[in-house]
Write an enzyme that holds these catalytic residues in place. Structure first.
Site, PDB file in Angstrom:
ATOM      1  CE1 TYR A  63     -63.730 108.352  43.046  1.00 25.08           C
ATOM      2  CE2 TYR A  63     -64.464 106.624  44.508  1.00 25.08           C
ATOM      3  CZ  TYR A  63     -64.676 107.433  43.647  1.00 25.08           C
ATOM      4  OH  TYR A  63     -65.611 107.068  42.950  1.00 25.08           O
ATOM      5  NE  ARG A  66     -61.015 107.084  39.125  1.00 23.63           N
ATOM      6  CZ  ARG A  66     -62.136 107.613  38.842  1.00 23.63           C
ATOM      7  NH1 ARG A  66     -63.621 107.163  39.814  1.00 23.63           N
ATOM      8  NH2 ARG A  66     -62.418 108.356  37.854  1.00 23.63           N
ATOM      9  CG  ASN A 107     -63.935 113.151  32.364  1.00 24.61           C
ATOM     10  OD1 ASN A 107     -64.635 112.324  32.208  1.00 24.61           O
ATOM     11  ND2 ASN A 107     -63.127 113.691  31.437  1.00 24.61           N
ATOM     12  CG  HIS A 124     -70.502 112.751  37.067  1.00 24.76           C
ATOM     13  ND1 HIS A 124     -70.496 112.019  36.186  1.00 24.76           N
ATOM     14  CD2 HIS A 124     -71.899 113.121  37.338  1.00 24.76           C
ATOM     15  CE1 HIS A 124     -71.648 111.567  35.518  1.00 24.76           C
ATOM     16  NE2 HIS A 124     -72.709 112.142  36.090  1.00 24.76           N
ATOM     17  CB  CYS A 132     -66.960 115.658  57.338  1.00 29.72           C
ATOM     18  SG  CYS A 132     -67.509 114.934  58.564  1.00 29.72           S
ATOM     19  CB  SER A 194     -70.670 105.410  27.073  1.00 32.86           C
ATOM     20  OG  SER A 194     -70.933 105.723  28.413  1.00 32.86           O
ATOM     21  CG  ASN A 218     -68.088 108.766  21.978  1.00 31.62           C
ATOM     22  OD1 ASN A 218     -67.737 109.289  22.699  1.00 31.62           O
ATOM     23  ND2 ASN A 218     -68.111 107.394  22.025  1.00 31.62           N
ATOM     24  CB  ALA A 236     -61.497 113.558  21.964  1.00 31.50           C
TER      25      ALA A 236
HETATM   26  N1  APR Z   1     -61.852 109.957  22.087  1.00 30.13           N
HETATM   27  C1  APR Z   1     -63.035 109.782  21.835  1.00 30.13           C
HETATM   28  N2  APR Z   1     -63.956 108.945  22.541  1.00 30.13           N
HETATM   29  C2  APR Z   1     -63.323 108.012  23.209  1.00 30.13           C
HETATM   30  C3  APR Z   1     -61.875 107.961  23.306  1.00 30.13           C
HETATM   31  C4  APR Z   1     -60.960 108.960  22.690  1.00 30.13           C
HETATM   32  N3  APR Z   1     -59.732 108.971  22.700  1.00 30.13           N
HETATM   33  N4  APR Z   1     -61.767 106.941  24.133  1.00 30.13           N
HETATM   34  C5  APR Z   1     -62.779 106.330  24.565  1.00 30.13           C
HETATM   35  N5  APR Z   1     -63.959 106.998  24.046  1.00 30.13           N
HETATM   36  C6  APR Z   1     -65.421 106.707  24.302  1.00 30.13           C
HETATM   37  C7  APR Z   1     -65.747 105.351  24.318  1.00 30.13           C
HETATM   38  O1  APR Z   1     -66.259 105.006  22.932  1.00 30.13           O
HETATM   39  C8  APR Z   1     -66.888 105.580  25.271  1.00 30.13           C
HETATM   40  O2  APR Z   1     -68.031 105.760  24.368  1.00 30.13           O
HETATM   41  O3  APR Z   1     -65.385 107.355  25.412  1.00 30.13           O
HETATM   42  C9  APR Z   1     -66.663 106.864  25.964  1.00 30.13           C
HETATM   43  C10 APR Z   1     -66.377 106.437  27.472  1.00 30.13           C
HETATM   44  O4  APR Z   1     -67.262 106.122  28.045  1.00 30.13           O
HETATM   45  P1  APR Z   1     -67.628 105.686  29.903  1.00 30.13           P
HETATM   46  O5  APR Z   1     -66.400 104.842  30.119  1.00 30.13           O
HETATM   47  O6  APR Z   1     -69.067 105.353  29.854  1.00 30.13           O
HETATM   48  O7  APR Z   1     -67.365 107.204  30.314  1.00 30.13           O
HETATM   49  P2  APR Z   1     -68.556 108.347  30.754  1.00 30.13           P
HETATM   50  O8  APR Z   1     -69.599 108.555  29.610  1.00 30.13           O
HETATM   51  O9  APR Z   1     -67.919 109.316  30.842  1.00 30.13           O
HETATM   52  O10 APR Z   1     -69.096 107.801  31.963  1.00 30.13           O
HETATM   53  C11 APR Z   1     -70.321 108.490  32.412  1.00 30.13           C
HETATM   54  O11 APR Z   1     -70.472 107.233  34.388  1.00 30.13           O
HETATM   55  O12 APR Z   1     -69.159 105.662  35.416  1.00 30.13           O
HETATM   56  C12 APR Z   1     -69.917 106.959  35.580  1.00 30.13           C
HETATM   57  O13 APR Z   1     -69.657 108.839  36.904  1.00 30.13           O
HETATM   58  C13 APR Z   1     -68.991 108.088  35.902  1.00 30.13           C
HETATM   59  O14 APR Z   1     -68.721 109.985  34.998  1.00 30.13           O
HETATM   60  C14 APR Z   1     -68.675 108.807  34.752  1.00 30.13           C
HETATM   61  C15 APR Z   1     -70.224 108.397  34.094  1.00 30.13           C
END
Ligand code: APR
Length: 251
Positions: A63, A66, A107, A124, A132, A194, A218, A236
């Site tokens: 973290y 990150r 995010n 999230h 703590c 996703s 997406n 995006a």
């Molecule tokens: N523009 C639009 N979409 C994009 C781009 C972009 N530049 N780059 C990637 N993507 C899409 C991918 O196709 C994918 O469907 O963004 C999505 C990201 O998906 P994840 O990695 O699963 O992220 P997210 O949906 O935010 O995950 C949800 O899961 O791991 C946990 O808590 C964590 O907040 C996170 C949650």
């Protein structure tokens, strides 16, 4: 542009963002492989309470790394377009034309706020706040010293990031705000997520069943692409600025 027309007509907009919106700022998404130092670790295995209990030092260091990545990153045109959209909606809101805008993000990187978005629900959590494990007392990350990891808390526990790990409940205040926004929303826009993690993934179905128009932007298809009113496949950071420019040019 159809998306711009729908947003222009909407009275109560809810935007949901995921890791995809920060991808063009150079931050890896959860399901795209990371490069470099941490590439051998699966984020889905580190972002859990089990991982933290098993190896709090490793998870803390992940973290901190990150956080450093997020600090070095800059908001991209996608984040900036959403901040502009919020500002435009605020400008449109008069006593006769009441509009609302809510940005819900999964995010934890703080990039929406750095781009100028004000009304952001961090569903999230955030890596900028830590708490703590004993008392829940919170501190800002910049108040902590990471010479020793995990970081001991003055209340006897250790410090963990205020993020929601797999299997944990979503924060109550943010859930109430989200519920209120979803109930009144007439346009739901999902960006860069996703749609695989519940309960956030169900927000779009809730909006749909509540009669809201739905748009998805997406890079790849998602489980909701077929169900939404408008699915735009692409980046995006390229699409959102064009949508916002079109909204403003309707004036
Ligand atoms: N523009 C639009 N979409 C994009 C781009 C972009 N530049 N780059 C990637 N993507 C899409 C991918 O196709 C994918 O469907 O963004 C999505 C990201 O998906 P994840 O990695 O699963 O992220 P997210 O949906 O935010 O995950 C949800 O899961 O791991 C946990 O808590 C964590 O907040 C996170 C949650």
């Amino acid at each position: 542009m159809h998306a711009a027309r729908l947003l222009h007509e909407a009275k109560s907009i809810v935007v949901l963002t995921g890791a995809g919106i920060s991808a063009e700022s150079g931050l890896a998404t959860f399901r795209d492989p990371e490069e470099g130092l941490w590439s051998k670790y699966d984020p889905m295995e580190l972002a859990t309470i089990d991982a933290f209990e098993r190896d709090p030092e490793l998870v803390t260091r992940w973290y901190v790394w990150r956080f450093a990545r997020a600090q070095d990153a800059q908001p991209n045109p996608g984040h900036e377009a959403l901040a502009q959209l919020e500002q435009w909606i605020n400008e449109q809101t008069t006593c006769n034309d009441d509009r609302s805008f809510t940005l819900i993000t999964q995010n934890v990187d703080g990039l929406h706020q750095r781009a100028g978005s004000h009304r952001v629900i961090e569903i999230h959590g955030s890596i900028l706040r830590w708490r703590c494990t004993n008392t829940g007392a919170e501190k800002r990350l910049d108040e902590l010293c990471f010479d020793q990891t995990p970081v001991p808390s003055e209340h006897g526990g250790i410090m963990r990031p205020c993020v929601v790990w797999f299997g944990e409940m979503l924060p109550e205040k943010e859930m109430i705000q989200t519920q209120q926004a979803l109930e009144s929303c007439d346009l739901f826009l999902s960006i860069g997520t996703s749609g695989q993690v519940q309960p956030v993934a169900s927000f779009v179905s809730f909006a749909l069943s509540n009669g809201a128009r739905t748009i998805e932007i997406n890079r790849d298809p998602t489980p909701m692409s077929e169900a939404v009113d408008l699915s735009i496949m692409g980046l995006a950071g390229e699409i959102l600025p064009r949508v916002i420019d079109a909204i403003i040019s309707f004036e």
